[in-house]
Design a protein around this motif. Structure first.
Motif, mmCIF file in Angstrom:
data_model
loop_
_atom_site.group_PDB
_atom_site.id
_atom_site.type_symbol
_atom_site.label_atom_id
_atom_site.label_comp_id
_atom_site.label_asym_id
_atom_site.label_seq_id
_atom_site.Cartn_x
_atom_site.Cartn_y
_atom_site.Cartn_z
ATOM 1 N N PHE B 108 -2.111 6.701 -19.059
ATOM 2 C CA PHE B 108 -2.771 5.214 -19.022
ATOM 3 C C PHE B 108 -2.096 4.462 -17.994
ATOM 4 C CE2 PHE B 108 -2.656 1.040 -20.471
ATOM 5 C CZ PHE B 108 -4.175 0.681 -20.294
ATOM 6 N N LEU B 109 -0.631 4.369 -17.934
ATOM 7 C CA LEU B 109 0.145 3.227 -17.215
ATOM 8 C C LEU B 109 0.014 3.841 -15.796
ATOM 9 C CD1 LEU B 109 3.239 3.352 -19.306
ATOM 10 C CD2 LEU B 109 1.598 1.252 -19.101
ATOM 11 N N TYR B 110 0.163 5.067 -15.407
ATOM 12 C CA TYR B 110 -0.070 5.537 -14.149
ATOM 13 C C TYR B 110 -1.700 5.415 -13.491
ATOM 14 C CZ TYR B 110 -0.625 8.727 -10.081
ATOM 15 O OH TYR B 110 -0.846 9.208 -8.800
ATOM 16 N N ALA B 111 -2.574 5.739 -14.291
ATOM 17 C CA ALA B 111 -3.964 5.746 -13.835
ATOM 18 C C ALA B 111 -4.415 4.104 -13.736
ATOM 19 C CB ALA B 111 -5.081 6.256 -15.009
ATOM 20 N N TYR B 142 -12.176 7.399 -14.275
ATOM 21 C CA TYR B 142 -12.321 8.221 -15.374
ATOM 22 C C TYR B 142 -11.006 8.380 -16.214
ATOM 23 C CZ TYR B 142 -17.146 9.608 -14.111
ATOM 24 O OH TYR B 142 -18.741 9.669 -14.009
ATOM 25 N N HIS B 143 -9.948 8.418 -15.750
ATOM 26 C CA HIS B 143 -8.990 8.586 -16.453
ATOM 27 C C HIS B 143 -8.392 7.318 -17.204
ATOM 28 C CE1 HIS B 143 -6.926 12.164 -13.438
ATOM 29 N NE2 HIS B 143 -8.324 12.138 -13.671
ATOM 30 N N VAL B 144 -8.687 6.172 -16.282
ATOM 31 C CA VAL B 144 -8.349 4.819 -16.960
ATOM 32 C C VAL B 144 -9.090 4.671 -18.345
ATOM 33 C CG1 VAL B 144 -8.554 2.377 -16.918
ATOM 34 C CG2 VAL B 144 -7.493 3.677 -14.891
ATOM 35 N N ARG B 145 -10.453 5.041 -18.253
ATOM 36 C CA ARG B 145 -11.529 4.767 -19.210
ATOM 37 C C ARG B 145 -11.134 5.693 -20.593
ATOM 38 N NH1 ARG B 145 -17.881 5.868 -18.907
ATOM 39 N NH2 ARG B 145 -17.195 7.863 -18.749
ATOM 40 N N HIS B 146 -10.871 6.683 -19.984
ATOM 41 C CA HIS B 146 -10.534 7.877 -21.138
ATOM 42 C C HIS B 146 -9.239 7.639 -21.958
ATOM 43 C CE1 HIS B 146 -10.796 11.821 -23.505
ATOM 44 N NE2 HIS B 146 -9.393 12.076 -23.155
ATOM 45 N N CYS B 147 -8.053 7.242 -21.284
ATOM 46 C CA CYS B 147 -6.930 6.953 -21.686
ATOM 47 C C CYS B 147 -7.011 5.626 -22.415
ATOM 48 C CB CYS B 147 -5.863 7.119 -20.759
ATOM 49 S SG CYS B 147 -5.629 8.602 -19.782
ATOM 50 N N ALA B 148 -7.653 4.705 -21.775
ATOM 51 C CA ALA B 148 -7.573 3.455 -22.674
ATOM 52 C C ALA B 148 -8.300 3.486 -24.072
ATOM 53 C CB ALA B 148 -8.601 2.483 -21.796
ATOM 54 N N GLU B 149 -9.380 4.204 -23.767
ATOM 55 C CA GLU B 149 -9.846 4.542 -25.506
ATOM 56 C C GLU B 149 -8.888 4.961 -26.217
ATOM 57 O OE1 GLU B 149 -13.230 7.203 -24.472
ATOM 58 O OE2 GLU B 149 -14.387 5.569 -23.633
#
Lengths: 174, 258
Positions: B108-111, B142-149
């Motif tokens: 999340f922090l990276y994306a 897509y990574h941000v969205r997935h990890c944020a969830e």
């Protein structure tokens, strides 16, 4: 009796016929992960040119990590060899970047018939952050829900239809 | 002559490309370590898919670095034949997977950084970097969205998941300062219109992070000491172990191919 023979084709006409043959052969190659779609349907096939020595084909990757690219390059060489082109060079070009908007209408229809919901046109970022509406490819209902954002391949997500109760793949907007 | 570690002629552009490629390769490799071990089948596929995106980005960047360097090196030469001190990735991406919370918070922090980074890079004066950016910014979204969830689910979940998410945040936070570091290499390329100034990414990164942490009922750790060194090859002890595993086959059997 004299036999009238048609004149030999001019070099320009012969070259044009060869180019058509090469284009047709290249356009038959299918995506190994979605074998109902040709690379022409997908918009992955960008250009076919005849050089002095060989045929040059430009393809562009769908996703950065698409593992099908090597396979597609190999299949192109095979298809062109069958059509009589022994020397083939496949170039991978990055710009302009592929987007799902390049998928043909024919490709979208084939995808739906195959059971995969096609990507919406021009959805881009809205689909990424807004509410994505995906119609079930089997019954057409829009009463659907995402099960997993990352599906069986990089380009697909996994959904289910609340109307017909069937799970299905959807091609992600990109 | 047996192949050995390569010496890269690090012009500013080559260094810059290797830094970005190394970020993507090392983080992609970390995600691949989860294959077959994730808590659910869907998550196993998600982690592998995200790893594949990063590996693809790394390959395009290494290939470009090879062209710019002009010594005929391909992506494998950079990945397999540089030692730890030759790697230029962020310390954040080499940190071990830990538990699932550590992996998700790290991603999340990276994306949250990489998404606005690659979007800005679509305007780069380097055509290949701009083209990589056009693909990568969507993948990172897509990574941000997935990890944020997941950050929300873990933070606002059970006492156990919350404690683990908070611990992951505390552990990884000191590695986030490096995301915005600017050195001579960056300055040269920013002036040339090739690189984006990372300082301009701090605000969008913070906005995403603060918003998601608030929803997850987690708090960003207070500002404090930040670890640095990855961009100049001074790594934490973890990178060497990762490279040993990743490079072993090629170093033992040079040129091995499928």
């Amino acid at each position: 009796m004299t036999v009238r023979r048609s004149p030999p084709p001019t070099p320009a006409a012969a070259s044009s016929a060869r180019l058509t043959a090469a284009r047709r052969a290249a356009a038959t190659v299918v995506d190994p992960e979605i074998p109902v779609l040709t690379i022409a349907d997908l918009g992955v096939l960008r250009d076919v040119r005849l050089g002095d020595e060989r045929v040059e084909v430009d393809i562009t990757p769908t996703y950065s990590g698409c593992p099908a690219m090597n396979m597609i390059a190999l299949e192109l060489e095979v298809a062109l060899a069958r059509a009589g082109f022994a020397a083939v060079k496949v170039n991978t070009i990055l710009a302009p970047a592929w987007t799902t908007d390049w998928m043909s209408e024919e490709g979208r229809r084939k995808l739906r018939d195959y059971g995969i919901a096609p990507p919406r046109r021009g959805a881009g970022r809205r689909a990424l952050f807004g509410v994505e509406e995906v119609a079930c490819p089997r019954c057409g209902s829009e009463d659907t829900a995402e099960i997993a954002a990352f599906g069986s391949t990089s380009c697909k997500s996994l959904w289910r239809c609340r109307a017909c109760r069937e799970p299905f793949d959807a091609f992600k907007c990109h | 002559m047996a192949p050995g570690p390569i010496r890269v002629a690090e012009t500013p552009l080559v260094s810059y490309l290797l830094r970005r490629a190394d970020d993507a390769l090392v983080l992609g490799h970390r995600l691949s370590e989860w294959a077959g071990r994730a808590p659910t089948m869907e998550e196993d596929m998600a982690l592998a898919n995200m790893g594949l995106d990063l590996l693809g980005q790394a390959r395009m960047l290494y290939a470009h670095a090879g062209e710019v360097e002009g010594r005929g090196r391909d992506e494998d030469a950079f990945a397999y034949w540089r030692d730890e001190r030759g790697y230029r990735n962020l310390l954040l991406v080499e940190q071990p997977n830990g538990d699932f919370a550590v992996t998700i918070v790290r991603q999340f922090l990276y994306a949250a950084y990489a998404e606005p980074y690659w979007r800005a890079m679509m305007a780069s004066g380097d055509a290949t970097l701009a083209a990589v950016g056009a693909k990568a910014e969507k993948e990172m979204a897509y990574h941000v969205r997935h990890c944020a969830e997941w950050v929300v689910r873990l933070g606002d979940g059970t006492a156990e998941s919350r404690a683990r998410a908070a611990a992951a945040l505390t552990e990884l936070w000191p590695f986030t300062g490096e995301l915005f570091e600017v050195d001579g290499t960056d300055r040269t390329l920013i002036a040339a219109g090739i690189a984006v100034d990372p300082q301009t990414l701090r605000e969008p990164w913070q906005r995403t992070v603060i918003q998601v942490l608030a929803e997850a009922t987690l708090e960003a750790p207070p500002a404090g000491f930040m670890r640095r060194g990855g961009r100049s090859g001074r790594h934490s002890e973890h990178l060497g172990h990762l490279l040993a595993e990743m490079q072993h086959l090629q170093r033992s059997n040079p040129g091995a191919a499928w």
